[in-house]
Structure formats: C-alpha cells, structure tokens
Design a protein around this motif. Structure first.
Motif: not given
Length: 430
Positions: A55-66, A358-363
């Motif tokens: 999940v942390i790896y996925q969060l890193a991906i979702y931080t890089g996207i925006p 991104y807001a939804g992904r973080l949540l």
C-alpha cells in the motif's frame, strides 16, 4: 459469425487515423499493465510478506502522478505530445528495473520505485486522456472505451496466466527472482514498441498554454466529487487482488488463474455494450458496475476464504470495465461542456481532474493503513474493500445529477457561439 467479424473490423477502419493509432498504441502498452498492476505488488509480497509495504508503494505512485500531471503541462509547451506519451510508457519499465535491483525492500527503495512509476503513469495518463478527448466525440466514445476495455480484458486473461505459470515453473527464491528480472526486460521491450506505434499518429499539442485554474463551473465541481469516489477505490483496489491471493489462495500461479476466470465472457459483454449502447445508457452501465463491485466486496468480507476471493475477482473483472466504460465518457462530455463555457483548453480540466482522484486515492489507501495498524492485517484485508465499495455507491446519485445538468446545458451551448452569451446561458441553467 465471419460476416459480423468483418463488419466490426470495417467499423474500426472507418474511424479516423489518430483514433486507430491511439487504440493500437494502448493495445501494445496494455500488455504490460497487468504486470505493473498485479505482479509488482506480488513481488513486494513475496520478498517482504508485508501488505503495508504494498500500500505504501501504491501511495508513492499516487503521489508521483499529480506532480507529473503538473510537470506535463509545462513540458507540453516545449515538447511534442508523442514524445511525452512515449516517455511515460518507457518509464514504467525503468521503475520495474529499479524495483528488481533493490537488494532489500526497504521503505526508501520502495518509495523511489513507486515515485518513478508515478512519473510514468502521470505522463502516460495525462497525455492519453487529452488524446482521447481530441480524437473522439460524444457519439463514438462508448465505442472507443468499449473497444479499449475489451482489449484490456482479453489481455488480463492471457498475461496473468502466462506470467503466473512462468514464475511457478521456477524453483527456489533465486530462480523466481530471475523470472521477475526476465519479465522486467520483456516489459521494457514492449514499452519501446508501444512508443514506436505512438509515433505513427499525427497528434497535436493543446493550443492553450495556461493549464492551472482555481475557479470552475459548478458542473465541474460535481465531476470532481465523482472523481474522488473513483479514486477511493483506486487507492486500494489496484493491489488488493495480489494481497488477497497471496494471503488466501497461494502464489503467483493461483494469481494468474484467478484473474482469468470469466474474463472472456466479460470482454465480449463489454465490447458489445460499448459498440451498441447510447450515451443515455451510461447511468445503467455505471450502476451495474458499482453494484457488482459492492456485491463482490461484501461477499469477500463475509466469507474471507478461497471461494470469497475467487467470487470477488470474478465480479471485479466485470465490474471494473463497466465502471470505466461509463465513467470516462461522462468525464469527457463534462470537459466538452465546461471548456466551451469557460473558454479554456481541455488539458486544464484533465490536470484538475487528477486532484479529485488523488484525494480519493489518499482516503482509500489511508483507510486500509489505519485498519492495518489500529486493528490487524486480516481485518484490513477483509473489510477495507467492503467499506470502500459501499461508499462508492454514492457515485450513482452524483453521476445522475451530472448527466441531468449536462443534458440541460449542452443544447444551449451548441446553439450559441459568443463567449459572454455562453457564460450567461450556463449560469442561468445551473
């Protein structure tokens, strides 16, 4: 049957050159998407046995996207969109190389690989979404996304099964790691070929050079709320199948087999829905996908065994394409409407749309991590998906309001050309 096949091929040929090239580019790149979405997560699970790292790896991906969406807006002023689109595809292979080169899967290494993959996805999706807007119209978008989803679903049968069999054919940790390295090399070659196909298109950069705005039409804010609910599932759903299968079904072979169940039927259904459905059918399609997703997630939570996981994956294979098939045309139609009202380029809305996702992904990812650390790993795997799926049902009501408001505004805009009159007309209809 043969005549029907020829008819469908001729229908594809009747589309514009750029329409066909974009589909073919995405077809080639689709070969690596199951590897990125599933087997990278499986690699982390195999080498760490820690779902929180996935999940942390996925969060890193979702931080890089925006961040890359923003960067892409600047780069489009200086580079052709084909180069940026191709670079995004190539970076996904580089990210996997970084992951495979890590001697130990510590959080720093996972974060670097994740951010790099986020850069890849940011360049890929921001340019892909703009090209989808530019090469389609509201009349053929159901077909475009139906065909694209059909391709993705068919590939989701072959690639997971083939890779799962390949990894399982190896014995010992060293041989299995070597299998992942070979897969990474193949991914890099495929992304290069997809880039070559992309350069056959005559794609043009957005005309408007300003992309960042902070005030939008009320219809756009409704779409952002819908994007947040979509992101809610994305924050956890991409890696959820790999984590569930490793914990309950077993190893990568089971992963490939489970992903293939029922996928052929799903692909055929999605293609014909996209081919023959009308814009007015999008709410029905969207609702069916959301309900199937919620049903599968709830059954997984109630059973939490092999049967529950397989049923969840089977329903997810049908639900996710149905949701995407309806969501993307709704998104692009709203962009068509508000860009004309506000006299802005389409890319400004593609960029801003990412903030809602991104807001939804973080949540979504945050929900899993809170349950993981506060309660337990099994509790998070069992109930996080169900919580998110039930919340996502709100999307049905939001999408109905979006379509109703869009149908009310669109006819007035199509018959009006003066910018000032457009704004006044839209304001009166809100």
């Amino acid at each position: 049957m043969f005549k029907k096949l020829i008819s469908e091929i001729n229908h594809f040929k009747s589309q514009t050159h750029n329409f066909r090239i974009l589909i073919l580019t995405n077809l080639v790149y689709a070969l690596v998407l199951p590897v990125i979405d599933i087997f990278v997560a499986a690699y982390i699970m195999r080498n760490s046995n820690d779902t929180s790292k996935v999940v942390i790896y996925q969060l890193a991906i979702y931080t890089g996207i925006p961040l890359t969406f923003l960067l892409n807006g600047f780069l489009l002023k200086h580079f052709n969109i084909r180069k940026l689109y191709s670079t995004g595809m190539m970076l996904s292979g580089i990210s996997m190389i970084i992951m495979m080169s890590l001697k130990t899967l510590d959080l720093v290494g996972i974060a670097v690989a994740g951010i790099t993959m986020g850069l890849s996805f940011g360049l890929y999706w921001s340019n892909r979404d703009y090209l989808a807007v530019s090469v389609t119209n509201d009349g053929n978008r159901n077909y475009y996304y139906g065909l694209e989803t059909f391709i993705y679903t068919i590939i989701a049968i072959m690639v997971p099964a083939a890779i799962g069999w390949f990894i399982q054919s190896k014995t010992g940790d060293d041989q299995k790691h070597g299998a992942y390295v070979i897969i990474t090399g193949i991914v890099f070659l495929i992304t290069f070929f997809a880039s070559v196909v992309c350069f056959r298109g005559k794609f043009e950069n957005p005309v408007q050079k300003k992309y960042i705005f902070f005030k939008f039409h009320p219809l756009w804010y409704k779409l952002l709320s819908l994007a947040m609910f979509k992101g809610l599932a994305q924050g956890f759903l991409v890696t959820a199948p790999a984590m569930l299968i490793f914990k309950i079904l077993g190893e990568e072979g089971a992963l490939g087999n489970a992903q293939s169940i029922g996928a052929i039927l799903a692909a055929i259904i999605i293609y014909f829905i996209g081919r023959f459905s009308k814009p007015s059918d999008r709410i029905k399609t969207f609702s069916a996908g959301l309900i199937l997703f919620a049903l599968g997630a709830c059954l997984n939570g109630l059973l939490f065994n092999k049967t529950g996981v397989i049923v969840f994956l089977l329903l997810l294979l049908i639900a996710k394409p149905l949701m995407d098939l309806a969501y993307f045309p709704i998104q692009l139609r709203v962009i068509d409407i508000v860009s004309r009202i506000e006299k802005r380029g389409e890319f400004a809305y593609i960029l801003n749309h990412e903030s809602g996702l991104y807001a939804g992904r973080l949540l979504g990812a945050g929900t899993f991590l809170v349950l993981y650390y506060v309660v337990s790993e099994d509790f998070a795997l069992r109930y996080a998906i169900g919580i998110i799926a039930i919340l996502q049902l709100c999307s049905i009501f939001i999408s109905k309001k979006i379509i109703a408001q869009g149908d009310k505004i669109a006819p007035e805009i199509e018959n009006t050309t003066e910018p000032k009159v457009l704004e006044e007309t839209a304001a009166n209809l809100v």
